[in-house]
Scaffold this active site. Structure first.
Site, PDB file in Angstrom:
ATOM      1  N   LYS A 197       3.132   0.827  -6.849  1.00 50.77           N
ATOM      2  CA  LYS A 197       2.964   0.881  -5.397  1.00 50.77           C
ATOM      3  C   LYS A 197       3.968   0.068  -4.566  1.00 50.77           C
ATOM      4  O   LYS A 197       4.971   0.598  -4.151  1.00 50.77           O
ATOM      5  CB  LYS A 197       1.516   0.559  -5.041  1.00 50.77           C
ATOM      6  CG  LYS A 197       0.577   1.697  -5.492  1.00 50.77           C
ATOM      7  CD  LYS A 197      -0.711   1.739  -4.733  1.00 50.77           C
ATOM      8  CE  LYS A 197      -1.397   3.087  -4.864  1.00 50.77           C
ATOM      9  NZ  LYS A 197      -2.279   3.235  -6.009  1.00 50.77           N
TER      10      LYS A 197
ATOM     11  N   ASP B 170      -4.103  -3.042 -15.099  1.00 48.67           N
ATOM     12  CA  ASP B 170      -3.476  -2.119 -14.160  1.00 48.67           C
ATOM     13  C   ASP B 170      -3.432  -2.828 -12.813  1.00 48.67           C
ATOM     14  O   ASP B 170      -4.434  -2.895 -12.100  1.00 48.67           O
ATOM     15  CB  ASP B 170      -4.290  -0.822 -14.102  1.00 48.67           C
ATOM     16  CG  ASP B 170      -3.752   0.177 -13.081  1.00 48.67           C
ATOM     17  OD1 ASP B 170      -2.893  -0.212 -12.256  1.00 48.67           O
ATOM     18  OD2 ASP B 170      -4.204   1.331 -13.092  1.00 48.67           O
TER      19      ASP B 170
ATOM     20  N   PHE C 192      -9.522   3.675 -11.695  1.00 49.37           N
ATOM     21  CA  PHE C 192      -8.527   4.681 -11.317  1.00 49.37           C
ATOM     22  C   PHE C 192      -7.191   4.276 -11.930  1.00 49.37           C
ATOM     23  O   PHE C 192      -6.677   3.203 -11.650  1.00 49.37           O
ATOM     24  CB  PHE C 192      -8.382   4.825  -9.798  1.00 49.37           C
ATOM     25  CG  PHE C 192      -7.418   5.914  -9.432  1.00 49.37           C
ATOM     26  CD1 PHE C 192      -7.834   7.234  -9.338  1.00 49.37           C
ATOM     27  CD2 PHE C 192      -6.073   5.632  -9.221  1.00 49.37           C
ATOM     28  CE1 PHE C 192      -6.930   8.253  -9.042  1.00 49.37           C
ATOM     29  CE2 PHE C 192      -5.163   6.646  -8.930  1.00 49.37           C
ATOM     30  CZ  PHE C 192      -5.604   7.962  -8.833  1.00 49.37           C
TER      31      PHE C 192
HETATM   32  C1  LIG Z   1      -2.418   4.287  -7.077  1.00 50.32           C
HETATM   33  C2  LIG Z   1      -2.851   3.801  -8.413  1.00 50.32           C
HETATM   34  C3  LIG Z   1      -2.399   4.406  -9.595  1.00 50.32           C
HETATM   35  C4  LIG Z   1      -1.557   5.640  -9.589  1.00 50.32           C
HETATM   36  O1  LIG Z   1      -0.325   5.436  -9.009  1.00 50.32           O
HETATM   37  P1  LIG Z   1       0.627   6.705  -8.667  1.00 50.32           P
HETATM   38  O2  LIG Z   1       1.877   6.071  -8.180  1.00 50.32           O
HETATM   39  O3  LIG Z   1      -0.079   7.508  -7.633  1.00 50.32           O
HETATM   40  O4  LIG Z   1       0.795   7.464  -9.916  1.00 50.32           O
HETATM   41  C5  LIG Z   1      -2.792   3.847 -10.790  1.00 50.32           C
HETATM   42  N1  LIG Z   1      -3.576   2.759 -10.831  1.00 50.32           N
HETATM   43  C6  LIG Z   1      -4.018   2.155  -9.727  1.00 50.32           C
HETATM   44  C7  LIG Z   1      -4.867   0.930  -9.843  1.00 50.32           C
HETATM   45  C8  LIG Z   1      -3.689   2.659  -8.478  1.00 50.32           C
HETATM   46  O5  LIG Z   1      -4.165   2.077  -7.367  1.00 50.32           O
END
Ligand SMILES: *Cc1c(COP(=O)(O)O)cnc(C)c1O
Length: 416
Positions: free
Chosen positions: A270, A241, A156
């Site tokens: 986050k 990420d 994700f």
């Molecule tokens: C939540 C998340 C995103 C997206 O972040 P947003 O602030 O909602 O755009 C991307 N990568 C990972 C691993 C996430 O947990």
């Protein structure tokens, strides 16, 4: 003269003829686009490990607003830092220098063992910047044919059109085509699968050290090492990420630091500012140099209020002992979840690291378990239909963990 349309609207909302004011739930249902399956709760306040609804009911928060309120709700040091900055300078764009952003860049690059950072406002934006940087660097260094990014099943990376394409899960992509070219999915976390997917066009490999939304799946450390090796061998960039795993969540500042594998680019968002919007894309000088003036930008990115809050987060998370406590509480939570799994047939697996855990169930009942927990005063998340996800604030106490696991057990009993 008042704008007639504005005047009419203003009168309309105050007029008794229009009947009672609509409720918050009614306004939400009627006027917000229906992208979220909302929990039936109206939250009005948060304090530490708890949030409170409009009826005064208290909930133990094991979601942290999806790994965002890492220091709990309304932490006094964060409130003070953000408030002071609000009263000083909110925003002036990136056309000018501001102290909070420069200081955050200095401290954050040190904490992440990187040279430079680009600031944005969200995880998706941080990943967009990573994708753009990786492509530009690879084209400059190796030629215009470079540009493909490899990502993994269950990943994700966000909801923008590029990051949702990077996200190798069809459910997030349905109806949004045509999706941009240049992403290739690897079905297995094996180096053979990666080798088979790499082509002369490949610029980078992007992966979460623990796949969060895709089911709390820790990526085996040896595989991350192999990714590092193959990237070095073939001149590819390794992008981690760490939007969900960063900022102490796993018991180290970055999960990659705990796993001892260094990426070329790392993304954060986050919980970086403890609840205010911020994103960060970090790289070493050689790669970062591919972003020349004008190459990328953001109006809000790294704004002084978010930057000040992030500095306060850094202060606290880097206090001696803080991350050790995250590890200890994580071990406690893992042990308690394993003990629970040991006496139940409805738990298939317990996965995670630090304070990021997934409890995989044998049935597709994670949503129901979340509801039963909420009715018992505990907020938890799902990660797919069969996994309950626990992401408590990093300030969680031993007693909070005992209570949460006990409540989870009650909730599981109520679902059977
Ligand atoms: C939540 C998340 C995103 C997206 O972040 P947003 O602030 O909602 O755009 C991307 N990568 C990972 C691993 C996430 O947990």
């Amino acid at each position: 003269m008042p704008d007639p349309q504005f005047a009419t609207l203003a009168e309309g909302t105050e007029s008794a003829e229009n009947g009672p004011e609509p409720t918050v739930a009614a306004m939400d249902a009627a006027s917000v686009m229906t992208t979220y399956a909302r929990q039936p709760l109206r939250l009005v306040r948060g304090e530490g490990m708890y949030v409170f609804d409009d009826a005064g009911q208290r909930y133990l928060d094991f979601t942290s607003g999806i790994a965002v309120c890492g220091l709990g709700h309304c932490h006094p040091a964060l409130v003070a830092a953000a408030t002071e900055q609000l009263q000083t300078l909110w925003h002036m764009s990136n056309l000018y220098l501001t102290e909070p952003q420069a200081e955050l860049a200095h401290r954050l690059t040190q904490a992440c063992d990187m040279d430079r950072v680009f600031f944005s406002n969200s995880g998706a934006e941080a990943n967009e910047a990573a994708i753009k940087l990786a492509r530009r660097y690879s084209k400059l260094r190796y030629g215009a044919h470079k540009g493909e990014i490899l990502t993994f099943t269950h990943s994700f990376h966000g909801r923008t059109i590029a990051t949702v394409t990077a996200t190798a899960q069809p459910k997030y992509q349905e109806g949004f085509g045509p999706l941009p070219a240049g992403f290739r999915y690897v079905e297995e976390l094996t180096i053979d699968a990666v080798r088979a997917a790499v082509s002369p066009k490949t610029a980078a490999i992007m992966i979460e050290p623990i796949q969060g939304e895709g089911g709390v799946r820790p990526v085996p450390q040896p595989f991350l090492r192999e990714l590092r090796e193959i990237c070095d061998e073939l001149g590819l960039l390794l992008i981690f990420d760490e939007v969900q795993t960063g900022i102490g969540r796993t018991g180290a500042w970055l999960a990659s630091q705990r796993l001892q594998v260094k990426p070329d680019i790392v993304t954060l968002a986050k919980s970086l500012a403890g609840g205010l919007p911020i994103g960060a894309t970090l790289a070493m000088n050689e790669v970062a140099a591919a972003f020349s003036p004008g190459a990328h930008g953001s109006t809000f990115g790294g704004n002084p209020v978010a930057a000040r809050a992030a500095l306060a987060v850094l202060d606290i998370v880097m206090e001696p002992g803080f991350l050790d406590n995250v590890k200890r509480r994580g071990q406690q939570l893992y042990s308690a979840l394993c003990a629970l799994a040991g006496k139940r047939a409805d738990i298939a697996d317990v996965r995670g690291m630090g304070l990021m855990w997934g409890v995989q169930l044998t049935g597709q009942t994670a949503g129901e378990v979340v509801n039963r927990c909420r009715e018992r005063g505990l907020l938890v998340l799902t990660a797919g239909a069969d996994t309950v996800r626990l992401l408590p604030p990093l300030i969680v106490g031993a007693g909070d963990i005992e209570r949460a696991v006990h409540t989870l057990e009650d909730a599981l009993n109520a679902v059977q």
